[in-house]
Design a protein around this motif. Structure first.
Motif, PDB file in Angstrom:
ATOM      1  N   UNK A 103      44.798  11.096  27.221  1.00 54.37           N
ATOM      2  CA  UNK A 103      44.826   9.639  27.139  1.00 54.37           C
ATOM      3  C   UNK A 103      45.123   9.185  25.710  1.00 54.37           C
ATOM      4  N   UNK A 104      44.556   9.891  24.740  1.00 52.64           N
ATOM      5  CA  UNK A 104      44.739   9.489  23.339  1.00 52.64           C
ATOM      6  C   UNK A 104      46.210   9.514  22.930  1.00 52.64           C
ATOM      7  N   UNK A 105      46.944  10.539  23.369  1.00 56.77           N
ATOM      8  CA  UNK A 105      48.366  10.620  23.029  1.00 56.77           C
ATOM      9  C   UNK A 105      49.150   9.483  23.682  1.00 56.77           C
ATOM     10  N   UNK A 106      48.792   9.159  24.899  1.00 54.45           N
ATOM     11  CA  UNK A 106      49.480   8.079  25.605  1.00 54.45           C
ATOM     12  C   UNK A 106      49.221   6.733  24.927  1.00 54.45           C
ATOM     13  N   UNK A 107      47.981   6.519  24.507  1.00 55.99           N
ATOM     14  CA  UNK A 107      47.659   5.281  23.787  1.00 55.99           C
ATOM     15  C   UNK A 107      48.432   5.230  22.476  1.00 55.99           C
ATOM     16  N   UNK A 120      32.486  -5.594  33.305  1.00 57.59           N
ATOM     17  CA  UNK A 120      31.259  -5.980  32.596  1.00 57.59           C
ATOM     18  C   UNK A 120      31.535  -5.924  31.094  1.00 57.59           C
ATOM     19  N   UNK A 121      31.936  -4.738  30.616  1.00 57.42           N
ATOM     20  CA  UNK A 121      32.463  -4.569  29.265  1.00 57.42           C
ATOM     21  C   UNK A 121      33.201  -3.239  29.252  1.00 57.42           C
ATOM     22  N   UNK A 122      34.520  -3.265  29.449  1.00 57.83           N
ATOM     23  CA  UNK A 122      35.287  -2.048  29.706  1.00 57.83           C
ATOM     24  C   UNK A 122      35.478  -1.154  28.486  1.00 57.83           C
ATOM     25  N   UNK A 123      35.158   0.124  28.663  1.00 60.34           N
ATOM     26  CA  UNK A 123      35.309   1.114  27.603  1.00 60.34           C
ATOM     27  C   UNK A 123      36.777   1.331  27.271  1.00 60.34           C
ATOM     28  N   UNK A 124      37.655   1.223  28.263  1.00 58.74           N
ATOM     29  CA  UNK A 124      39.090   1.448  28.024  1.00 58.74           C
ATOM     30  C   UNK A 124      39.639   0.495  26.965  1.00 58.74           C
ATOM     31  N   UNK A 125      39.177  -0.746  26.960  1.00 56.49           N
ATOM     32  CA  UNK A 125      39.627  -1.691  25.939  1.00 56.49           C
ATOM     33  C   UNK A 125      39.238  -1.186  24.549  1.00 56.49           C
ATOM     34  N   UNK A 158      45.542  -5.004  30.176  1.00 59.32           N
ATOM     35  CA  UNK A 158      44.409  -4.927  31.089  1.00 59.32           C
ATOM     36  C   UNK A 158      44.239  -6.276  31.797  1.00 59.32           C
ATOM     37  N   UNK A 159      45.017  -6.521  32.861  1.00 61.78           N
ATOM     38  CA  UNK A 159      44.951  -7.808  33.553  1.00 61.78           C
ATOM     39  C   UNK A 159      43.849  -7.857  34.611  1.00 61.78           C
ATOM     40  N   UNK A 160      42.650  -7.471  34.242  1.00 60.12           N
ATOM     41  CA  UNK A 160      41.583  -7.285  35.213  1.00 60.12           C
ATOM     42  C   UNK A 160      40.893  -8.591  35.595  1.00 60.12           C
ATOM     43  N   UNK A 161      40.321  -8.590  36.789  1.00 60.58           N
ATOM     44  CA  UNK A 161      39.565  -9.740  37.276  1.00 60.58           C
ATOM     45  C   UNK A 161      38.054  -9.506  37.229  1.00 60.58           C
ATOM     46  N   UNK A 162      37.636  -8.243  37.203  1.00 62.32           N
ATOM     47  CA  UNK A 162      36.207  -7.952  37.344  1.00 62.32           C
ATOM     48  C   UNK A 162      35.810  -6.757  36.482  1.00 62.32           C
ATOM     49  N   UNK A 213      51.439   0.157  28.138  1.00 61.54           N
ATOM     50  CA  UNK A 213      50.559   1.133  28.791  1.00 61.54           C
ATOM     51  C   UNK A 213      49.408   0.438  29.500  1.00 61.54           C
ATOM     52  N   UNK A 214      49.199   0.834  30.754  1.00 64.30           N
ATOM     53  CA  UNK A 214      47.978   0.480  31.479  1.00 64.30           C
ATOM     54  C   UNK A 214      47.277   1.779  31.829  1.00 64.30           C
ATOM     55  N   UNK A 215      45.994   1.903  31.465  1.00 63.88           N
ATOM     56  CA  UNK A 215      45.245   3.076  31.910  1.00 63.88           C
ATOM     57  C   UNK A 215      43.921   2.634  32.522  1.00 63.88           C
ATOM     58  N   UNK A 216      43.663   3.162  33.704  1.00 63.79           N
ATOM     59  CA  UNK A 216      42.496   2.790  34.498  1.00 63.79           C
ATOM     60  C   UNK A 216      42.835   3.006  35.962  1.00 63.79           C
TER      61      UNK A 216
END
Length: 380
Positions: free
Chosen positions: A270-274, A288-293, A282-286, A196-199
């Motif tokens: 989102x909770x059910x999907x997680x 600060x401190x992501x809430x999704x993680x 989460x292969x992000x490049x940018x 799962x990727x969410x964002x």
């Protein structure tokens, strides 16, 4: 204590779209109210003006002033007038604002103003290696220099902010938080082998790397499925209106058959999907401190994320998940496949992730840290 948040976004059905800044303010406000404090939120850049209360939070919606060449400045004068009125009426003690586009650059008020660094436009442009608008950089630097106090959601973000602006502001690290009671995982071990990727689908979050990573996963395991959740965005480099359209031809033909893009879904889903996922990526490049993680970790899901900057302040590689550079597609895929095949490791990482969120990123912990910081400035 009476805390006021100034923000361009806040999650409410009557406000314009809201992202990570709005979610972090919503979560912190909930924690502050639970501790017996008062919270006011001023949301500017709205379509209409209104004042109302919801869940114990007093919300002021403000329209920006429209005047060619002076809209930004006149809007900040309008904001300052409201803040000074609320302060004079003893309805607020202190104001917190984000660093994004310098929304306090010309806000002159009687109370102390604290900035929380969630990543300015200048910060993200630096990470994306693209030019920043001069006016944004000017406003953001002015706001930073004028702030009475500064909080950063990660040490990496605070240090890099000082570097890109050529300043030396002291800051205290207080991370973003989530309401852990809303993200109770069941340690559900799905047999679907779902990734799962969410964002938002956007270049800076590594969306264009995901097809190349999943192609490598599919070569190892043709039962693996990739589920993508989040709104589609335009691409700032190519000006393409849809990153999702850019992603599709990057998938191998057979691998693409195991890909599902759900688009934006209600936050409650989102909770059910997680919960139904085996691994969150989460292969992000940018960031600060992501809430999704934090949300995935709270639901005891192992994560394969990037290994850039802030990441090590959230996840210890090999303990709560794996950290890999998003461009290393084969290694990234190997780590995903390791978790898909090892249910015991999924449980071990998931439990460690949940424990870390409870200890470091819960709204109870972060609200207390924020209150201690505010008290230093209210006394002034």
């Amino acid at each position: 204590m009476k805390i006021c948040f100034l923000t361009p976004e806040y999650p409410h059905h009557s406000t314009r779209s809201s992202g990570g800044i709005g979610t972090s303010i919503y979560n912190l406000a909930k924690g502050l109210i639970a501790l017996g404090h008062q919270v006011t939120v001023i949301v500017f850049a709205q379509y209409e003006e209104a004042t109302f209360e919801e869940n114990g939070v007093t919300i002021y919606k403000l329209k920006n002033v429209s005047f060619k060449g002076l809209s930004f400045y006149l809007t900040q004068l309008k904001i300052a007038k409201l803040i000074n009125k609320l302060y004079s009426e003893h309805k607020i003690d202190i104001v917190e604002a984000p660093d994004w586009t310098g929304c306090t650059a010309f806000v002159n008020v009687k109370c102390q103003v604290v900035l929380r660094l969630n990543g300015s436009d200048t910060y993200f442009c630096h990470l994306d290696q693209r030019p920043v608008k001069r006016k944004n950089r000017f406003f953001e630097k002015r706001a930073l220099k004028r702030a009475d106090g500064i909080i950063s959601v990660s040490k990496f973000t605070g240090d890099l902010t000082n570097e890109v602006f050529g300043i030396k502001r002291d800051f205290e690290v207080i991370p973003n938080a989530i309401d852990t009671s809303q993200f109770e995982g069941s340690s559900n071990l799905s047999n679907e082998q779902t990734i799962l990727y969410f964002g938002t689908l956007i270049r800076k979050k590594g969306s264009l790397e995901l097809p190349l990573i999943f192609n490598e996963v599919y070569k190892k395991n043709n039962q693996a499925k990739l589920v993508l959740v989040g709104r589609d965005a335009s691409d700032i480099i190519t000006n393409n209106k849809s990153v999702w359209q850019m992603m599709q031809p990057l998938f191998d033909k057979e691998a693409f058959k195991n890909v599902t893009y759900l688009g934006s879904v209600p936050y409650s889903e989102i909770k059910n999907l997680i919960n139904n996922a085996s691994v969150c990526v989460f292969p992000t490049f940018a960031e600060a401190l992501p809430v999704s993680w934090l949300e995935a970790m709270a639901m005891q899901k192992p994560i394969v994320a990037c290994n850039i900057g802030w990441a090590t302040e959230v996840i210890e590689d090999g303990k709560e998940g794996f950290l890999v550079h998003p461009k290393d597609h084969e290694l990234y895929a190997t780590k995903i496949e390791t978790l898909l095949q090892d249910k015991t490791l999924q449980l071990t990482f998931g439990k460690a992730a949940k424990d870390k969120v409870l200890q470091k990123f819960s709204i109870e912990v972060v609200a207390k840290q924020s209150l201690a910081f505010y008290s230093n400035y209210i006394s002034k």
